[in-house]
Design an enzyme around this catalytic site. Structure first.
Site, short mmCIF file in Angstrom:
data_model
loop_
_atom_site.label_atom_id
_atom_site.label_comp_id
_atom_site.label_asym_id
_atom_site.label_seq_id
_atom_site.Cartn_x
_atom_site.Cartn_y
_atom_site.Cartn_z
N GLU A 1 0.78 -1.04 -0.17
CA GLU A 1 0.04 -0.19 0.02
C GLU A 1 0.93 1.17 -0.31
OE1 GLU A 1 -3.20 1.96 2.48
OE2 GLU A 1 -2.57 0.66 3.28
N ASP A 2 1.99 1.75 0.72
CA ASP A 2 2.32 2.22 1.00
C ASP A 2 3.96 2.80 0.22
OD1 ASP A 2 0.63 3.49 2.77
OD2 ASP A 2 1.29 2.87 4.31
#
Length: 696
Positions: A76-77
């Site tokens: 996600e990051d």
């Protein structure tokens, strides 16, 4: 923050066969991927996944779960991909990480829609592997511990509300009470800061002024049980601040009126000792009636087992006492993780039912708002116990009805329910159930769920199933209307068509099936010209454009009348062109025109009947509709927008009912003919703003 060697040593201490090299590789991978990213606290971002992995080691979870915790934010990051994780750490870890990872933010989605889609994906992944849930709960717990570093109050409150509504109840449902209590306390601090400060302050005052009273009471309990020959451990504490606040809110009482602030826990060696200890407690101190609960003989759905009772100690002090075995205590505090299912290769039986219900809710929910509503209903309510006639136990939220019970047993039983017997007596389907009720559902294959059931069911599973069944029924009706209109359209084509022409038309229109075509026609998403062109290209070339509305007064001509005879359309049935009509001749009143199936005609009349038909000018008739709209902002505007979009003038609009959930209306519309009115009804039924729509 845990150092690399400390984390690995923790895992190896309880899982000596774990792959040490892979654990080290996962630690280094998350540090490298998150790089210079920082958290709101200023700490390196990778400290978060490391701490989440540390929480997983406290529960002694397997190496795949530990690695998933380390990697859960990388996709996600960071620039990491699921494919890369699968290559480096295997398909199982990749699947777990994907389950925990949120969906990428889609700008077109509202915040509520994003939250619902994230929840939908998470629940589906959790149903396949419950380790997804354990990592997610640890992730949320650590985020809550550092929530105070976030500067935006709105963001802190949003995260706290989501934690209180979704994640704390999920922790409770898998029996992880330690996680649940800490999440609730941290969320409570953000959502009700004044109440939090007041209650924690009062508890601190009690703690400082009592002079070791909790320890003294615990010693008294232990001595009483020791004299009876029982070997036990006894501990005492003040009640959880959020629990006190909730009780104050529910009972509308002040802090001073809460008498059972103190709670004590007795741990024994066996189940028999639990009941023996309970007997000693009840004979030594006065028991408070109605406060005894036996969760050993009837465990909660999450596997929680314990005896609960409330006693009156010296000086009229009330106290709550929980009695359980050491094994029960370990399971109760950490639930699913305490007897990790994957060591035995399966899911604990107690978890299957509510997980299956959640997945049914995911499948049945129509939009983001429904999904969030149904999920909260499914996981965040106090329970009662009811039985089938054969003795099967079903746990339901307080306030549940026989309809909720029927859907708890099986979706088909709910869909075909027509009545119920509660403890052998016929009772209405809206009757609230009580603890211990024996419920028999009476069913009929001809029955179907009623929209009115939404006014009294309380379970998310029942609400989702009812809405799905009602939508399916409305879709069938719309498709049937569409089929009739389709047959009329085909009648205007220059030649007959076969099945191949229909299949080709479906492809040209970009639809998936013949049913979708009929629904599109029934809801007026396709007009006659579009359908004709799709069936036989060029066939609509000579067709006149639809008539434009003008402001001139319109009239209706009717065949079969003597010239000069007065005529009026009946108010009881509001006939429109396309209905088969008859005339009723009444002395000195002219002729009143009714539809052939008018209830006034069915009740009998002594007047002469005239066989009538519509003439060529058939615009300006008034049809009457009854519609039920969901009681939320914008639904009436959406309905009137449908009228405008279908070029129907509103002659009158009257509200007939209104309650918390729905608003009822009767509306008179100026329409051209029956097909026009039918299209409007179909469009209303297809709208999310409309619960019911029918012609009167």
């Amino acid at each position: 923050m845990l150092r690399q060697y400390e984390l690995v040593e923790r895992v190896m201490s309880y899982a000596p066969d774990a792959d040490e090299a892979m654990l080290n590789r996962a630690y280094v991978y998350t540090v490298q991927k998150h790089g210079t990213q920082t958290r709101a606290s200023g700490d390196p971002y990778f400290s978060h996944p490391v701490e989440v992995a540390g929480l997983m080691t406290e529960l002694k979870l397997d190496q795949e779960t530990i690695i998933t915790a380390l990697l859960h934010d990388t996709v996600e990051d960071t620039l990491a991909t699921t494919e890369e994780i699968e290559r480096l750490f295997g398909p199982d870890v990749a699947k777990l990480v994907d389950g925990v990872t949120k969906l990428s933010k889609i700008e077109a989605m509202t915040e509520k829609e994003r939250a619902a889609e994230n929840l939908r994906k998470f629940l589906l992944a959790m149903s396949e592997d419950l380790r997804v849930l354990l990592v997610k709960l640890a992730d949320r717990l650590h985020n809550m511990r550092t929530l105070h570093y976030i500067k935006s109050e709105d963001k802190r409150r949003r995260i706290a509300r989501e934690t209180m509504d979704i994640y704390a109840p999920l922790a409770e449902r898998v029996g992880m009470y330690e996680y649940m209590r800490e999440m609730q306390l941290l969320a409570f601090e953000q959502l009700e800061p004044e109440a939090y400060a007041t209650i924690t302050g009062r508890l601190a005052q009690i703690r400082s002024s009592e002079g070791g009273q909790v320890d003294a009471i615990a010693l008294s309990i232990k001595q009483a049980l020791a004299e009876a020959g029982l070997r036990v451990e006894v501990s005492g504490r003040e009640k959880h601040p959020y629990s006190i606040w909730k009780k104050m809110a529910e009972r509308h009482v002040t802090f001073e009126q809460i008498t059972d602030i103190m709670a004590f826990r007795v741990l024994t060696d066996s189940v028999a000792d639990c009941y023996k200890a309970l007997g000693v407690l009840h004979t030594t101190w006065q028991m408070i009636p109605g406060r005894f609960k036996d969760y050993i003989s009837t465990p909660k759905s999450n596997g929680y087992r314990s005896l609960h009772t409330s006693l009156i100690f010296e000086n009229s002090m009330r106290m709550e006492v929980q009695v359980r075995t050491h094994e029960m205590h370990n399971t109760n505090e950490f639930g699913l993780a305490a007897h990790w299912a994957y060591k035995q290769g399966g899911t604990p039986d107690g978890q299957v039912g509510w997980l299956r219900d959640l997945i049914e809710i995911v499948d049945a929910s129509h939009d983001a708002e429904e999904l969030l509503e149904h999920t909260k209903l499914a996981i965040y309510q106090d329970r009662i116990f009811a039985f089938t006639p054969k003795g099967a136990l079903h746990q339901l939220p307080k306030g549940s009805t026989p309809v909720d019970f029927a859907y708890s047993v099986h979706s088909d039983l709910g869909n075909f329910a027509v009545g119920a017997k509660i403890n052998g007596r016929h009772m209405p389907l809206r009757t609230p159930l009580a603890n211990g009720d024996v419920v028999e559902i009476i069913k009929s294959r001809k029955a179907s769920p009623q929209l009115s059931w939404l006014g009294f069911v309380v379970t998310g599973k029942a609400r989702a199933a009812i809405r799905r069944a009602v939508r399916a029924k409305e879709r069938q009706e719309i498709a049937a209307i569409g089929r009739q209109l389709f047959d009329q359209i085909v009648g205007h084509l220059p030649s007959k068509i076969g099945k191949k022409a229909v299949r080709d038309a479906i492809k040209r229109l970009g639809l998936a099936s013949e049913e979708e075509l009929m629904v599109a026609i029934g809801t007026a998403k396709l007009d006659d010209r579009q359908v004709m062109e799709a069936l036989i290209p060029g066939s609509a070339a000579g067709l006149a454009e639809p008539e434009q509305w003008s402001g001139q007064e319109r009239a209706i001509s009717i065949r079969g009348l003597t010239p000069g005879v007065g005529v009026q359309l009946a108010e009881c049935c509001h006939p429109v062109p396309g209905d088969r009509i008859v005339g009723i001749r009444q002395p000195d009143k002219g002729v009143e025109v009714h539809s052939i199936d008018c209830m006034t005609l069915a009740s009998g009349t002594d007047s002469d009947w005239l066989d009538l038909s519509w003439g060529e000018r058939t615009t300006g008739a008034v049809g009457r509709l009854r519609m039920v709209l969901y009681n939320r902002p914008g639904t009436l505007a959406e309905a009137t927008g449908i009228f405008a979009g279908n070029r129907a003038n509103i002659v009158s609009l009257e509200m007939t009912q209104r309650d918390e959930l729905f608003g009822g209306y009767e509306v008179d519309l100026e329409v051209s003919d029956l097909a026009h009115l039918t299209r409007i009804v179909s469009a209303l039924r297809a709208s999310d703003a409309v619960a019911q729509a029918e012609r009167i």
